[in-house]
Design a protein around this motif. Structure first.
Motif, short mmCIF file in Angstrom:
data_model
loop_
_atom_site.label_atom_id
_atom_site.label_comp_id
_atom_site.label_asym_id
_atom_site.label_seq_id
_atom_site.Cartn_x
_atom_site.Cartn_y
_atom_site.Cartn_z
N ALA A 249 0.81 -1.22 0.00
CA ALA A 249 0.00 0.00 0.00
C ALA A 249 0.84 1.27 0.00
CB ALA A 249 -0.94 -0.01 1.21
N ALA B 233 -4.38 4.54 1.28
CA ALA B 233 -3.72 3.52 0.45
C ALA B 233 -4.07 2.10 0.88
CB ALA B 233 -2.22 3.72 0.49
N ARG B 234 -4.21 1.24 -0.11
CA ARG B 234 -4.44 -0.19 0.08
C ARG B 234 -3.53 -0.96 -0.86
NH1 ARG B 234 -6.60 2.07 3.48
NH2 ARG B 234 -8.70 1.87 4.33
#
Length: 289
Positions: A164, A277-278
């Motif tokens: 991420a 974020a991932r």
């Protein structure tokens, strides 16, 4: 390290060679068509291919597309300064060393056992100006001096997913800091339908770089299957016409999206920040079957 049959010369094995590394089980599977060619797999997922006799040979489609970019960022044969975020089997670093002698390259790879495995079984040639840093990609990037690199290549996967913290605007901003004016950023991205991750990455990189283009298999761009796409960005005009020509004549034909077509493809995707974020999506099991 577990090995198969007796090795037949350095860098070649009659059967696969394996070792436990931080990312899982690393295997080097011989290429039966190339005496000193091997494919690197991590937990069964193909990562890269190397031919010690011909380091300019690129077998994987996404690596061929990154090779085209490396060819086009400077006049043919001119040495360049390159940062590779993610090491794998050092395939692109070998390619650039072979096609652009005297280039200076830094590889940032967090998996120290993998680095040792590759150095032992697929050694780099003496005289290549390649330094390997054993650290996290973002931490390694932060150590690159301002304006040092002509090209930064991001090809980082952990468990077949991009971490991420390597998908955000903050990360891409640091990429631009490390690039010289007119430098290029190339990212290997993996996604499948509905391509939400890929579209978000385009939107993210667009917040930092004014010029972008995307190269991929048409079936991937249409959302018909999971696969790789290579995003190229810069603060100057991109070599879109030549990249399009090369992609169209590859063994596995690719398509290049740029300008209005790329904007339409991205749609209303929202840029990613550190807070949102991932990791990239995991590939379906059928990809490796």
């Amino acid at each position: 390290m577990a090995k198969g049959k007796q090795k037949q010369g350095r860098g070649r094995a009659a059967e696969s060679i394996s070792a436990q590394v931080a990312g899982g089980l690393a295997e080097l599977v011989p290429d039966r068509d190339r005496p000193r060619g091997s494919t690197l797999l991590i937990d069964g997922a193909p990562q890269s291919h190397v031919d010690l006799d011909d380091p300019a040979y690129l077998d994987f489609s996404y690596q061929r597309r990154l090779g085209h970019i490396a060819d086009l960022v400077a006049p043919p044969g001119k040495p360049v300064q390159v940062v590779h975020l993610g090491g794998g089997a050092f395939t692109l670093a070998r390619y650039i060393a072979a096609t652009r002698p005297r280039s200076t390259q830094q590889i940032v790879e967090i998996d120290a056992p993998l680095v040792q495995f590759i150095r032992t079984e697929l050694p780099l040639e003496t005289g290549w100006r390649i330094r390997v840093r054993g650290t996290d990609a973002r931490e390694g990037l932060a150590r690159i001096p301002d304006g040092w690199a002509d090209l930064i290549i991001a090809d980082v996967f952990s468990g077949a997913r991009t971490p991420a913290h390597l998908t955000s605007t903050e990360f891409v901003t640091d990429v631009r800091r490390a690039l010289r004016p007119g430098g290029h950023y190339a990212a290997n991205l993996a996604d499948g339908p509905p391509l939400a991750h890929l579209k978000a990455q385009i939107a993210t990189v667009r917040t930092v770089f004014p010029e972008l283009c995307l190269t991929a298999d048409p079936a991937v761009l249409r959302g018909r299957r999971f696969g790789n796409a290579v995003l190229l960005a810069s603060d100057r005009e991109l070599p879109v016409a030549e990249l399009t020509r090369r992609a169209a004549t590859d063994p596995h034909q690719g398509r290049v999206e740029h300008g209005r077509a790329l904007l339409d493809f991205t749609g209303g995707a929202v840029p990613v920040t550190d807070a949102s974020a991932r990791p990239s999506p995991a590939p379906p099991p059928s990809v490796f079957s």
